[in-house]
Design an enzyme around this catalytic site. Structure first.
Site, PDB file in Angstrom:
ATOM      1  CD  GLU A   1      23.100   9.402   0.557  1.00  0.00           C
ATOM      2  OE1 GLU A   1      24.161   9.996   0.299  1.00  0.00           O
ATOM      3  OE2 GLU A   1      22.725   9.176   1.728  1.00  0.00           O
TER       4      GLU A   1
ATOM      5  CD  GLU B   1      22.012   4.690   4.402  1.00  0.00           C
ATOM      6  OE1 GLU B   1      22.863   5.494   4.896  1.00  0.00           O
ATOM      7  OE2 GLU B   1      22.211   4.068   3.347  1.00  0.00           O
TER       8      GLU B   1
END
Length: 419
Positions: free
Chosen positions: A84, A228
């Site tokens: 990210e 995730e």
């Protein structure tokens, strides 16, 4: 954390076939995975991205140490650029793309273009209107130009985009109902008013939001993989969550709902032909210093004990598989007993107890008032007796020790337990 060999052994016992390694993959982990037939995604640590972007030599050294030194006995199938990273600063897109190009050069030079894909992970924070109205989802304005460059890089080589979804956070701060966030079968359907398509889970809504956002930038053929997703079994208690939804019970229910959804092998409303691929967050809790207040998402403790009972595959719970392994390793006769799970709430124990003594046909006479095993008069003691009565009667016919996460296996006879 346990030794790498023990972790790989555990993964194989659980019949896990795909894992994603976050951060620097220690050489001992990659060596332990050799010959396991577990397909591995490696994540390039955020702090390594700038160096790889600036130097082909640095990229080649990283590729040699992490891939070539272990491939093909360790089956690395993908490389994820950072974690990210663009959420922290959109301008990192340039470094991500350049690091990706240099790694791709290494892959091509090794003749592994068909075996290894390069990807990048995106946070749902980068999307506007995601989930509530998937067809209207788009990338936030200040990300768009950078993301167009990144998607241009990923699209031609059959790569995919990874999105990281935190349904607990979405329930806590984004207004999603608990059942919907947990993908529960009791969730009320969310209607996308533009398409008139209904969504019964946050997972589907998040994936379709990512597809919609990419299509608005002109990319319609890049697959979405959930890098995730999970539910915390424990929280620091600092979050403003009056329902205290970070619990063992909810984590177990979420895990079961997620596995059931994935095993259905169905696509999303927007992409019905594309089944969803998901990496569960996370195998072990993130380890931090004493007093660390981060939420706990781990499926297992670092002593390799399940945090709660769940099923990755039909038939037998992971807790049961592990207990059978422990019993075998200890050289016992393999006798296992089904008892109330440590920390299971009375509400869940009550449901399991009633089922075991009713539909389950357990012999519950001794735990009735004035019965030989009535005392101690607690849900935990009574449930342990009933669970074990049911389990011993039916284990030969494939019965499991689960009771929606209220039960666990032990090698200790419940008649010898103190409650």
């Amino acid at each position: 954390l346990p030794k790498a060999e023990l972790v790989v052994d555990l993964l194989q016992v659980l019949q896990v076939r795909y894992i994603k390694l976050q951060g620097d993959a220690h050489p001992s982990i990659l060596r332990a995975l050799s010959g396991s037939k577990i397909q591995v995604l490696l994540t390039v640590p955020d702090q390594s991205i700038p160096a790889l972007a600036q130097s082909q030599n640095a990229a080649s050294e990283w590729f040699e140490a992490n891939i070539l030194h272990h491939f093909p006995s360790t089956e690395v199938t993908g490389i994820v650029l950072g974690s990210e990273l663009m959420t922290k600063d959109p301008s990192f897109a340039g470094d991500l793309i350049e690091a990706g190009r240099k790694i791709r050069s290494c892959i091509a030079a090794a003749g592994l273009e068909q075996e290894i894909r390069v990807s990048a992970s995106l946070s749902m924070q980068m999307f506007s209107q995601w989930g509530h109205k998937p067809s209207s989802a788009a990338f936030e304005d200040f990300y768009q130009s950078h993301l167009r460059e990144l998607l241009d890089f990923l699209a031609p080589k059959g790569s995919y985009v990874m999105i990281n979804v935190d349904p607990f956070e979405a329930h806590l701060h984004d207004g999603f109902a608990l059942d919907f966030a947990m993908s529960s079968s009791t969730a009320q359907e969310l209607l996308d008013e533009d398409t008139k398509v209904g969504y019964s889970s946050l997972l589907d809504a998040a994936v379709d939001s990512a597809y919609s956002a990419m299509e608005k930038l002109g990319f319609s053929n890049i697959p979405v993989v959930v890098g995730e997703i999970g539910w915390p079994w424990k929280s620091s208690g600092s979050e403003s969550d009056p329902l205290s939804t970070a619990t063992v019970e909810n984590a177990a229910l979420f895990a079961q709902s997620l596995v059931k959804r994935i095993q259905s092998d169905k696509g999303t409303p927007h992409k019905p032909e594309a089944s969803i691929r998901v990496y569960v967050h996370e195998f072990f809790d993130i380890v931090g210093p004493a007093g660390d207040s981060r939420r706990r998402y781990g499926l297992f403790s670092t002593s390799q004990v399940p945090r709660y009972s769940f099923h990755l595959s039909p038939g037998v719970s992971e807790a049961e598989i592990l207990m059978r392994r422990v019993l075998a390793d200890n050289g016992t006769n393999g006798t296992a007993f089904c008892v109330a799970a440590s920390g299971a709430p009375d509400s869940l124990l009550s449901v399991g107890l009633n089922w075991a003594c009713g539909q389950g046909n357990a012999d519950c006479t001794p735990i009735q008032q004035n019965g030989a095993c009535y005392l101690p008069d607690t849900y935990s003691a009574h449930a342990s007796y009933a669970f074990n009565s049911y389990y011993q009667k039916n284990v030969g016919a494939g019965a499991t020790c689960d009771f929606q996460g209220a039960a666990m296996l032990t090698s200790t006879d419940p008649s010898k337990l103190l409650f």
